[in-house]
Design an enzyme around this catalytic site. Structure first.
Site, PDB file in Angstrom:
ATOM      1  N   CYS A  58       9.768   0.720   3.768  1.00  0.00           N
ATOM      2  CA  CYS A  58       8.609   1.618   3.852  1.00  0.00           C
ATOM      3  C   CYS A  58       7.647   1.256   4.978  1.00  0.00           C
ATOM      4  CB  CYS A  58       7.846   1.611   2.531  1.00  0.00           C
ATOM      5  SG  CYS A  58       8.792   2.194   1.109  1.00  0.00           S
TER       6      CYS A  58
ATOM      7  N   LEU B 292       3.208   4.389  -0.255  1.00  0.00           N
ATOM      8  CA  LEU B 292       4.515   4.650  -0.851  1.00  0.00           C
ATOM      9  C   LEU B 292       5.237   3.350  -1.203  1.00  0.00           C
ATOM     10  CD1 LEU B 292       5.719   7.540   1.506  1.00  0.00           C
ATOM     11  CD2 LEU B 292       4.371   7.686  -0.608  1.00  0.00           C
TER      12      LEU B 292
ATOM     13  N   PHE C   8       1.642  13.164   1.911  1.00  0.00           N
ATOM     14  CA  PHE C   8       1.437  12.392   0.692  1.00  0.00           C
ATOM     15  C   PHE C   8       0.045  11.774   0.676  1.00  0.00           C
ATOM     16  CE2 PHE C   8       5.754  12.932  -0.396  1.00  0.00           C
ATOM     17  CZ  PHE C   8       5.930  12.475  -1.703  1.00  0.00           C
TER      18      PHE C   8
ATOM     19  N   SER D  78      10.744  11.094   7.748  1.00  0.00           N
ATOM     20  CA  SER D  78       9.501  11.860   7.606  1.00  0.00           C
ATOM     21  C   SER D  78       9.769  13.319   7.914  1.00  0.00           C
ATOM     22  CB  SER D  78       8.445  11.323   8.575  1.00  0.00           C
ATOM     23  OG  SER D  78       7.330  12.194   8.651  1.00  0.00           O
TER      24      SER D  78
ATOM     25  N   TYR E 159       6.273   9.139  16.919  1.00  0.00           N
ATOM     26  CA  TYR E 159       6.552   9.064  15.481  1.00  0.00           C
ATOM     27  C   TYR E 159       7.773   9.905  15.118  1.00  0.00           C
ATOM     28  CZ  TYR E 159       5.523   8.938  10.448  1.00  0.00           C
ATOM     29  OH  TYR E 159       5.587   8.754   9.085  1.00  0.00           O
TER      30      TYR E 159
ATOM     31  N   SER F  54       0.839  -1.203   0.000  1.00  0.00           N
ATOM     32  CA  SER F  54       0.000   0.000   0.000  1.00  0.00           C
ATOM     33  C   SER F  54       0.871   1.250   0.000  1.00  0.00           C
ATOM     34  CB  SER F  54      -0.926   0.023   1.228  1.00  0.00           C
ATOM     35  OG  SER F  54      -0.159   0.075   2.426  1.00  0.00           O
TER      36      SER F  54
END
Length: 259
Positions: free
Chosen positions: A88, A17, A197, A151, A164, A15
Site C-alpha cells: 500500500c 488503506l 477514498f 489506482s 502517478y 495510515s
C-alpha cells in the site's frame, strides 16, 4: 488462503488503506509486519503482540533487506507461514508535465514517484518471494498471495497525474505477467484499483476540489471507506480463484478530465 494464524507483510501500513488492511488482518487472527517510514500513532503498540512495526523507506533497498531479515526472525520465533504481502505504500507527486510558465516538471520528482510506487513495490515483493516459495503448500496447493495497489488514475488520469498514472498503470500492467511467473510456485498476484477514498490524500484536498469530485460520483455518492478496501483484501486472500487480475473498487465513478 487461510488468514488466521499466518504472517502477512503490509507496506504503508500506519495510515489510510494500509492501516485498515492491517486492522482487518489482525482482527482475522493474522500476524502482521508493518512497513512504513514512520509510526507516529504507534499502530503496532495499539494492536498488540500480533503486529510489529519496521521503519522502512521502500525506495531504499537496504531498508527493505534489513526489515525482511527481522521479519523472518519473527516468523521463526512464532513458527508461522507467510501468507503474503499487501503493498500500500505510495505517494501522489502531482505536477503537470508543462507548467503555466512553460517550464517542464522536475524529472527527479517524476523518478521519485516511480521509485516509491513501482520500484519500491517490486523490491519488497521480490525480496520476500523466495521465502514464500519454499514453504509447504496448503490444502488448496497455495503458498501465498501478492496484492498490489494500482489506482483509478491508471485508467482515468487527470491533469497533473502523469507521474502517478504512469506508476499506477505499471502496477496494473505487471499483475498478469507476475501471476504467470508465480503460478508454478502456487503464489497468486492480484491488484486493487481504488477510486476516491477517505484517506489522508483526500483529507488535504481543497474544498472546491472535493465539491467538484462529489458531482461526478455515481452510487454510492461518497468516497470509499478504508474498511471497504480492507474487506476486498480479505476476499482476495480467501478466494483462491482470484489471480492475475486488476479489481476496480470505485462505486462506478470514472474521473473526468477536469474537476
Amino acid at each position: 488462503m487461510k488468514i488466521d494464524g499466518r504472517l502477512f507483510l503490509v507496506t504503508g501500513g500506519v495510515s489510510g488503506l494500509g492501516l485498515a488492511t492491517v486492522e482487518k488482518l489482525v482482527a482475522n487472527g493474522a500476524y502482521v509486519a508493518i512497513m512504513d517510514v514512520h509510526d507516529k500513532e504507534d499502530v503496532a503498540g495499539r494492536l498488540g503482540s500480533k503486529a510489529r512495526f519496521y521503519r522502512v523507506d521502500v525506495s531504499n533497498s537496504s531498508d527493505i533487506t534489513a526489515a525482511i531479515t527481522k521479519i523472518l526472525s519473527w516468523k521463526r520465533d512464532i513458527t508461522r507461514y507467510i501468507g503474503g504481502v499487501v503493498c500500500c505504500a505510495g505517494i501522489l507527486g502531482p505536477a503537470k508535465i508543462l507548467g503555466k510558465d512553460n517550464t517542464p516538471f522536475s524529472i527527479e520528482s517524476f523518478k521519485k514517484v516511480l521509485d516509491i510506487n513501482v520500484v519500491g513495490t517490486i523490491d519488497v515483493i521480490r525480496q520476500l518471494l523466495p521465502h514464500i516459495a519454499i514453504q509447504e503448500k496448503d490444502e488448496g496447493g497455495e503458498r501465498g498471495v501478492v496484492i498490489t495497489v494500482s489506482s483509478a488514475a491508471a485508467f482515468d488520469g487527470q491533469p497533473g497525474q502523469v507521474a502517478y498514472s504512469a506508476a499506477k498503470g505499471a502496477i496494473a500492467s505487471l499483475t498478469l505477467p507476475m501471476a504467470r511467473d508465480l503460478a508454478r510456485h502456487g503464489i497468486r498476484a492480484v491488484s486493487i484499483s481504488p477510486g476516491l477514498f477517505e484517506t489522508g490524500m483526500t483529507t488535504n484536498m481543497p474544498v472546491k476540489a472535493k465539491e467538484s469530485l462529489q458531482r461526478v460520483l455515481e452510487f454510492p455518492d461518497r468516497a470509499g471507506r478504508p474498511s471497504e478496501f480492507a474487506g476486498l483484501v480479505q476476499h482476495i486472500l480467501e478466494n483462491s480463484f482470484l489471480n492475475g487480475t486488476v479489481l476496480r473498487i470505485d462505486g462506478a465513478t470514472r474521473m473526468p478530465s477536469r474537476i
